[in-house]
Design a protein around this motif. Sequence first.
Motif, PDB file in Angstrom:
ATOM      1  N   VAL A 262      45.318  17.744   7.002  1.00  0.00           N
ATOM      2  CA  VAL A 262      45.408  18.966   6.206  1.00  0.00           C
ATOM      3  C   VAL A 262      46.833  19.528   6.185  1.00  0.00           C
ATOM      4  CG1 VAL A 262      44.568  21.348   5.962  1.00  0.00           C
ATOM      5  CG2 VAL A 262      42.988  19.524   6.644  1.00  0.00           C
ATOM      6  N   HIS A 263      47.379  19.868   7.342  1.00  0.00           N
ATOM      7  CA  HIS A 263      48.578  20.702   7.364  1.00  0.00           C
ATOM      8  C   HIS A 263      49.887  19.937   7.177  1.00  0.00           C
ATOM      9  CE1 HIS A 263      46.129  24.125   8.104  1.00  0.00           C
ATOM     10  NE2 HIS A 263      45.521  23.483   9.082  1.00  0.00           N
ATOM     11  N   ILE A 264      50.095  18.873   7.922  1.00  0.00           N
ATOM     12  CA  ILE A 264      51.300  18.069   7.674  1.00  0.00           C
ATOM     13  C   ILE A 264      51.245  17.495   6.266  1.00  0.00           C
ATOM     14  CG2 ILE A 264      52.627  16.052   8.387  1.00  0.00           C
ATOM     15  CD1 ILE A 264      51.602  16.495  11.226  1.00  0.00           C
TER      16      ILE A 264
ATOM     17  N   LEU B 157      53.729  11.877   6.916  1.00  0.00           N
ATOM     18  CA  LEU B 157      54.924  12.389   6.240  1.00  0.00           C
ATOM     19  C   LEU B 157      55.407  11.422   5.159  1.00  0.00           C
ATOM     20  CD1 LEU B 157      56.963  13.761   9.302  1.00  0.00           C
ATOM     21  CD2 LEU B 157      55.955  15.139   7.473  1.00  0.00           C
ATOM     22  N   ALA B 158      55.520  10.169   5.516  1.00  0.00           N
ATOM     23  CA  ALA B 158      56.078   9.179   4.593  1.00  0.00           C
ATOM     24  C   ALA B 158      55.171   8.962   3.380  1.00  0.00           C
ATOM     25  CB  ALA B 158      56.315   7.859   5.325  1.00  0.00           C
ATOM     26  N   TYR B 159      53.880   8.737   3.626  1.00  0.00           N
ATOM     27  CA  TYR B 159      52.970   8.450   2.524  1.00  0.00           C
ATOM     28  C   TYR B 159      52.797   9.652   1.611  1.00  0.00           C
ATOM     29  CZ  TYR B 159      48.797   7.065  -0.042  1.00  0.00           C
ATOM     30  OH  TYR B 159      47.910   6.771  -1.052  1.00  0.00           O
ATOM     31  N   SER B 160      52.526  10.815   2.207  1.00  0.00           N
ATOM     32  CA  SER B 160      52.272  12.000   1.387  1.00  0.00           C
ATOM     33  C   SER B 160      53.490  12.399   0.572  1.00  0.00           C
ATOM     34  CB  SER B 160      51.827  13.168   2.276  1.00  0.00           C
ATOM     35  OG  SER B 160      51.527  14.306   1.504  1.00  0.00           O
ATOM     36  N   PHE B 161      54.669  12.384   1.194  1.00  0.00           N
ATOM     37  CA  PHE B 161      55.875  12.779   0.457  1.00  0.00           C
ATOM     38  C   PHE B 161      56.127  11.823  -0.711  1.00  0.00           C
ATOM     39  CE2 PHE B 161      60.354  12.620  -0.582  1.00  0.00           C
ATOM     40  CZ  PHE B 161      60.688  13.963  -0.684  1.00  0.00           C
ATOM     41  N   THR B 162      56.072  10.532  -0.439  1.00  0.00           N
ATOM     42  CA  THR B 162      56.401   9.543  -1.468  1.00  0.00           C
ATOM     43  C   THR B 162      55.435   9.606  -2.651  1.00  0.00           C
ATOM     44  OG1 THR B 162      57.313   8.062   0.220  1.00  0.00           O
ATOM     45  CG2 THR B 162      56.775   7.088  -1.917  1.00  0.00           C
TER      46      THR B 162
ATOM     47  N   GLY C 169      54.403  23.523  11.667  1.00  0.00           N
ATOM     48  CA  GLY C 169      53.342  23.874  12.613  1.00  0.00           C
ATOM     49  C   GLY C 169      52.403  22.721  12.887  1.00  0.00           C
ATOM     50  N   GLY C 170      52.082  21.955  11.837  1.00  0.00           N
ATOM     51  CA  GLY C 170      51.220  20.792  12.017  1.00  0.00           C
ATOM     52  C   GLY C 170      51.862  19.728  12.881  1.00  0.00           C
ATOM     53  N   ILE C 171      53.164  19.514  12.709  1.00  0.00           N
ATOM     54  CA  ILE C 171      53.894  18.543  13.538  1.00  0.00           C
ATOM     55  C   ILE C 171      53.897  18.983  14.994  1.00  0.00           C
ATOM     56  CG2 ILE C 171      56.172  17.569  14.009  1.00  0.00           C
ATOM     57  CD1 ILE C 171      56.667  17.590  10.966  1.00  0.00           C
ATOM     58  N   VAL C 172      54.174  20.263  15.224  1.00  0.00           N
ATOM     59  CA  VAL C 172      54.179  20.786  16.596  1.00  0.00           C
ATOM     60  C   VAL C 172      52.818  20.555  17.261  1.00  0.00           C
ATOM     61  CG1 VAL C 172      54.251  22.904  17.972  1.00  0.00           C
ATOM     62  CG2 VAL C 172      55.982  22.508  16.215  1.00  0.00           C
ATOM     63  N   GLY C 173      51.752  20.925  16.563  1.00  0.00           N
ATOM     64  CA  GLY C 173      50.425  20.764  17.143  1.00  0.00           C
ATOM     65  C   GLY C 173      50.051  19.317  17.394  1.00  0.00           C
TER      66      GLY C 173
END
Length: 447
Positions: free
Chosen positions: A175-177, A372-377, A328-332
């Motif tokens: 969800v968050h990242i 991060l990689a898949y969603s951003f791309t 925040g998602g990365i931190v958690g």
Amino acid sequence: MKIDSGGTAWMLTSTALVLLMTPGLAFFYGGMSRAKSVLNMMMMSFVSIAVVGMAWVVYGYSLTFGDGGGLSSFIGGFGDWGLVGLENAATADDGTGIPQLVFAAFQATFAIITVALISGAVADRAKFGAWVVFTLVWVTLVYFPIAHWVWWSDGEKAGWLFDLGALDFAGGTVVHINAGVAALALVLVLGKRRGWPKEPMRPHNLPFVLLGAGLLWFGWFGFNAGSALGAGATAAVAFVNTLAATCAAAFTWIVVEKLRDGSSTTLGIASGIVAGLVAVTPACAFVTPLGAIALGLVAGAVCAFAVSLKYKLGYDDSLDVVGVHMVGGIVGALLIGVLATTAVNDAGADGLLAGGGFALLGEQAVAVLATLAYSFTVTYVIAKVIDLIMGFRISEDDEAAGIDSTAHAETAYDFGTIRAGIGSGATAAAHAPVSGVPGGTKVEAKG
């Protein structure tokens, strides 16, 4: 297996709580927006419910929680399209005693709010029609696959991140990242708002922001504790940790504000609440209550600083989706690798402080980087294609006039009726122009 009526009742309640989060988000984002775009901002959340809800029923549940055969590590199949047959399935096949339709409805609310979260990054400038198209395409190509990677398992096969051992109890990566980095990609395609960052673009209604934060916090108990899929000890741990981490993050955020800016703000405590909720989401069933407080303290401070990065790096994330949800998602997600303990939940793993070494932290890092990689791309490509085909951004004139009036033919606040009611003589004198009041009029209190 016999239906667990108590667990089912809790899951029905949790589903309603999580659905309420999206209207809560609409108030949160709407209050943070400018007065001329508040309705559009809220509409972007509500239309996400409509579009994603239908897509989930038709094929989304099947792609996310179905068996994709040879591709099952990456995506499900169409065996459960339309939820056909699930209405007669008494219970899920995972031993929870929860009807499969209840689980399907619960998971639908997660998909809905994930899409809605992205909208805050592009306030004031996205075409509503383009947003609707983006909503459908994005949830299909990005959300459904990532949710499958992280959460799907039939006991023999599983999504590749589930199989790896990465932990995400209620949606830190899914969800968050996912939403936060998608928001960054979308912002880069649409560009900056007219006048940003020189022109101040302050929240127009802070009471709305606080109301939205309160509704989000209320609904989040269903989000996290409901992910236990039953009313038991795991749900209790997730519930208490959701409270503890959020309190800590809210407190830390306003302390950072006081030390950095000289004052603590209502916007700050509302943002701290959301940052704490985001960070504890993946970890809520794997850490102790004291661990949840530690996680919240870190998340509140880190996110309070992260939201200012947009000014240094030059990306116009209107309502701080990147700084709060992605960061925040990365931190958690990463702190699970440090704070998790099987003393709380033997379905998890021990993190660094519990003697588990760096193994879990490494698995969490892989899940974070893959998301991060898949969603951003994919998000960047989707947004670029939509922009080329139909244009994603409103015109400069429409942006200056306000997207509420140009896209929806409505305004949130009708000051014209105030002006129309002004008469002559003593009444007119009482309404002499006053600087700073909308419409240049002074509104008289009536007893």
